[in-house]
Structures are given as C-alpha cells and as structure tokens.
Design a protein around this motif. Structure first.
Motif, PDB file in Angstrom:
ATOM      1  N   SER A 169       0.783  -1.611   0.283  1.00 53.27           N
ATOM      2  CA  SER A 169      -0.249  -0.473   0.431  1.00 53.27           C
ATOM      3  C   SER A 169       0.447   1.070   0.229  1.00 53.27           C
ATOM      4  O   SER A 169       1.940   1.369   0.808  1.00 53.27           O
ATOM      5  CB  SER A 169      -1.149   0.342   1.459  1.00 53.27           C
ATOM      6  OG  SER A 169      -1.787  -0.997   1.141  1.00 53.27           O
ATOM      7  N   ARG A 170       0.556   2.455  -1.167  1.00 54.81           N
ATOM      8  CA  ARG A 170       1.339   3.386  -1.041  1.00 54.81           C
ATOM      9  C   ARG A 170       0.121   4.587  -0.326  1.00 54.81           C
ATOM     10  O   ARG A 170      -0.805   4.686  -0.786  1.00 54.81           O
ATOM     11  CB  ARG A 170       1.444   4.046  -2.129  1.00 54.81           C
ATOM     12  CG  ARG A 170       2.368   2.682  -2.787  1.00 54.81           C
ATOM     13  CD  ARG A 170       3.500   4.002  -4.023  1.00 54.81           C
ATOM     14  NE  ARG A 170       1.990   3.648  -5.121  1.00 54.81           N
ATOM     15  CZ  ARG A 170       0.993   3.111  -6.338  1.00 54.81           C
ATOM     16  NH1 ARG A 170       1.957   1.227  -5.697  1.00 54.81           N
ATOM     17  NH2 ARG A 170       0.681   3.164  -6.631  1.00 54.81           N
ATOM     18  N   VAL A 171       0.687   5.451   0.613  1.00 56.59           N
ATOM     19  CA  VAL A 171       0.154   6.302   0.994  1.00 56.59           C
ATOM     20  C   VAL A 171       0.294   8.277   1.291  1.00 56.59           C
ATOM     21  O   VAL A 171       1.751   7.939   1.751  1.00 56.59           O
ATOM     22  CB  VAL A 171      -0.052   6.062   2.682  1.00 56.59           C
ATOM     23  CG1 VAL A 171      -0.691   7.060   3.283  1.00 56.59           C
ATOM     24  CG2 VAL A 171      -0.780   4.249   2.937  1.00 56.59           C
ATOM     25  N   VAL A 172      -0.100   8.876   0.640  1.00 56.23           N
ATOM     26  CA  VAL A 172       0.521  10.407   0.726  1.00 56.23           C
ATOM     27  C   VAL A 172      -0.407  11.385   1.484  1.00 56.23           C
ATOM     28  O   VAL A 172      -2.389  11.103   1.461  1.00 56.23           O
ATOM     29  CB  VAL A 172       0.390  10.698  -1.370  1.00 56.23           C
ATOM     30  CG1 VAL A 172       0.667  12.158  -0.568  1.00 56.23           C
ATOM     31  CG2 VAL A 172       1.354  10.076  -2.190  1.00 56.23           C
ATOM     32  N   TYR A 173       0.064  11.563   2.980  1.00 55.58           N
ATOM     33  CA  TYR A 173      -0.266  12.484   3.546  1.00 55.58           C
ATOM     34  C   TYR A 173      -0.388  14.121   2.459  1.00 55.58           C
ATOM     35  O   TYR A 173       0.965  14.581   2.548  1.00 55.58           O
ATOM     36  CB  TYR A 173       0.091  12.563   4.747  1.00 55.58           C
ATOM     37  CG  TYR A 173      -0.077  11.403   5.411  1.00 55.58           C
ATOM     38  CD1 TYR A 173      -1.042  10.836   6.052  1.00 55.58           C
ATOM     39  CD2 TYR A 173       0.748  10.221   6.042  1.00 55.58           C
ATOM     40  CE1 TYR A 173      -1.662   9.857   6.463  1.00 55.58           C
ATOM     41  CE2 TYR A 173       1.194   8.902   5.788  1.00 55.58           C
ATOM     42  CZ  TYR A 173       0.018   8.881   6.976  1.00 55.58           C
ATOM     43  OH  TYR A 173      -0.704   7.763   7.598  1.00 55.58           O
ATOM     44  N   ILE A 174      -1.309  14.696   2.616  1.00 56.99           N
ATOM     45  CA  ILE A 174      -1.234  15.644   2.195  1.00 56.99           C
ATOM     46  C   ILE A 174      -2.093  17.023   4.064  1.00 56.99           C
ATOM     47  O   ILE A 174      -2.737  16.727   4.703  1.00 56.99           O
ATOM     48  CB  ILE A 174      -2.439  16.890   1.784  1.00 56.99           C
ATOM     49  CG1 ILE A 174      -2.630  16.081   0.201  1.00 56.99           C
ATOM     50  CG2 ILE A 174      -2.563  18.086   1.220  1.00 56.99           C
ATOM     51  CD1 ILE A 174      -1.273  15.639  -0.491  1.00 56.99           C
TER      52      ILE A 174
END
Length: 277
Positions: free
Chosen positions: A104-109
């Motif tokens: 899983s890839r997660v990008v937090y903004i």
C-alpha cells in the motif's frame, strides 16, 4: 519539538503559537504532546459545554482505523490520499494499511509546519509513504501536484480520506464543490471516506451540537461547523455508499457489541464511505 508542557518560546520560529492549529488542537483532544497552551485552551472551552468533548477526536481516529482496515482487506485498493493527516498518533493510515497490504502507498497532505516536520521524520525509512505540503481545500492543486502524481497512479483506484477536515473549512467555496472536484479526478473503483461534525436535528442532541459549534467558531481556532445529514450526504456526489451509509462514527462497523451507552457528544460526529462507480 514541543511537549505539552513546553513554553511557547521554545517553539521553532516558524510556529505561530498565538493562534490555535487544527492539527495541534486535535492532538490536545487525543491527549498528545505536540500542542501549545493556545491549543489546550480550545479543548477546555469546548469541554466547558461538553465535558466528554475529547471523545469526538477518539471516535474520528477509530473510524479512520476501521475504514482503512476495510479498504485494505476488502477492496483491493492499495493507494491512499489522506487529506489533513494531522500529527502522528498510534495507528496512522499507513501503519494500518501496510500491515494488511504491505504494498500500500499512502500520500499524506497537510500544510501545518508542525505536522510536516513530524511526518517527514516519522517516514524517513518508509518508501511507500510520503508527505506533501499543500492546501487540502484546493483540490485542483492537489490532484495535479507533481509529487502526488509521482507517488499515486490516477489510472488505478485510490482511497481518498477527508476525515475530520471539511468541518474546519471556512472559505467561500462550498464543501460540495470541493469534494466534487476531488471525485471527478478519481478513477472508477475509488473510495471516498469523510467524517464530519454533525447536527442530528434531534431534540436531545441538536442543542449540544450547536453549543459546541458556537464555542469552536469563537475559540482561538475559529472553525468547526456541525452540518446536517443532507449537507454531509451532498459531499459524496455520484458515489455509491458502502453500508451503513452515513452513520455515527462509533456505529460504522464497530469492533464488537456495544455494552456501555454512548456519551452525548458521540451523537455529533458521523462518517461515511462510498465508491465511485
């Protein structure tokens, strides 16, 4: 980084400790250590009208955990765009998702400097998880951001999280329009999760919601709207709800049977998950 007992003078020069920060206020609600006196003041003010107010943040966090488990274990989606990530606590999105689906890839903004400093330090050794500094209420900028596009493949389904965020938006654009712009950019098969302060429009709990709203709006944070079910439902344009639809956060697929009664504040935060056809 500051602790709960640190003086404001100890803050880095880029941290404005004269104003409450949404991320730091939530940290205070969760009994964290990355907040200042101005943030704890907001908590105390809300607790004056709702003594169990901290439960709002806990219900929101536990909703995030259960939603992430659902996405990771049931949908096959392995990409997450988590808007307004907040400060690191136990069980962040990437930890829950990657434990179930390691790819899983997660990008937090987020654009809070405290959050960015913490997040980047936390994730230095995690190549599947990234922080991007941007305004989550400018969806066109987010979905076209170079780093977001680098780490997420918009030809494949994405899980978009706006958890505990939109009720703090105080700009001129409608929240429905903001969410429509996000949804339009997502590919078919994507999921959208939203949690939001809630006015249940009941004799028993509506007045509590509006009292808390009044405190939030006149606190050093200055934001925190409690919207109704139709207003929140409008933030899922053209999407198909996962059962049970929009529900109290605590009621969205709980981990076990309920034994103790809910605190009144638990009737004033809801969440929902929906799929883009």
């Amino acid at each position: 980084m500051s602790t709960a007992n640190a003086a404001p003078e100890a803050a880095p020069v880029y941290i404005d400790t004269s104003k409450a920060s949404i991320a730091r206020v939530y940290d205070a609600f969760l009994n964290g250590k990355d907040n200042y006196e101005i943030d704890r003041l907001v908590l105390r003010q809300v607790q004056a009208v709702a003594p169990e107010a901290a439960q709002l943040a806990w219900d929101n966090r536990e909703f995030l955990i259960r939603v992430t488990r659902f996405i990771a274990s049931q949908t096959g989606v392995t990409q997450y765009l988590d808007c307004g990530s907040g400060l690191p606590t136990a069980e962040n999105t990437h930890q829950v998702a990657q434990r179930i689906a390691p790819d899983s890839r997660v990008v937090y903004i987020d654009n809070d400097p405290v959050v960015l400093a913490h997040g980047r330090a936390l994730l230095e050794e995690n190549e599947q998880t990234h922080f991007v500094s941007a305004d989550i209420f400018k969806p066109e900028e987010i979905v076209n951001n170079e780093l977001v596009r680098k780490y997420l493949d918009f030809s494949q389904p994405i899980a978009l999280f706006q958890l505990g965020t939109i009720h703090h938006y105080d700009g001129e654009r409608s929240p429905e329009d903001i969410m429509r712009a996000y949804v339009d950019a997502l590919p078919s098969g994507s999921y959208v999760a939203i949690s939001h302060f809630f006015d249940p429009e009941t004799t028993e709990h509506s007045s509590l919601a509006r009292r808390m709203e009044e405190v939030f709006l006149h606190s050093p944070m200055g934001t925190g709207l409690f919207r109704t079910h139709p207003q929140i439902e409008a933030m899922f344009p053209g999407l198909e709800f996962v059962e049970p639809g929009i529900s109290l956060c605590v009621d969205w697929w709980p981990d076990g049977p309920r034994i103790k009664p809910l605190d009144p504040v638990q009737y004033t935060i809801v969440g929902g998950v929906a799929r883009k056809p």
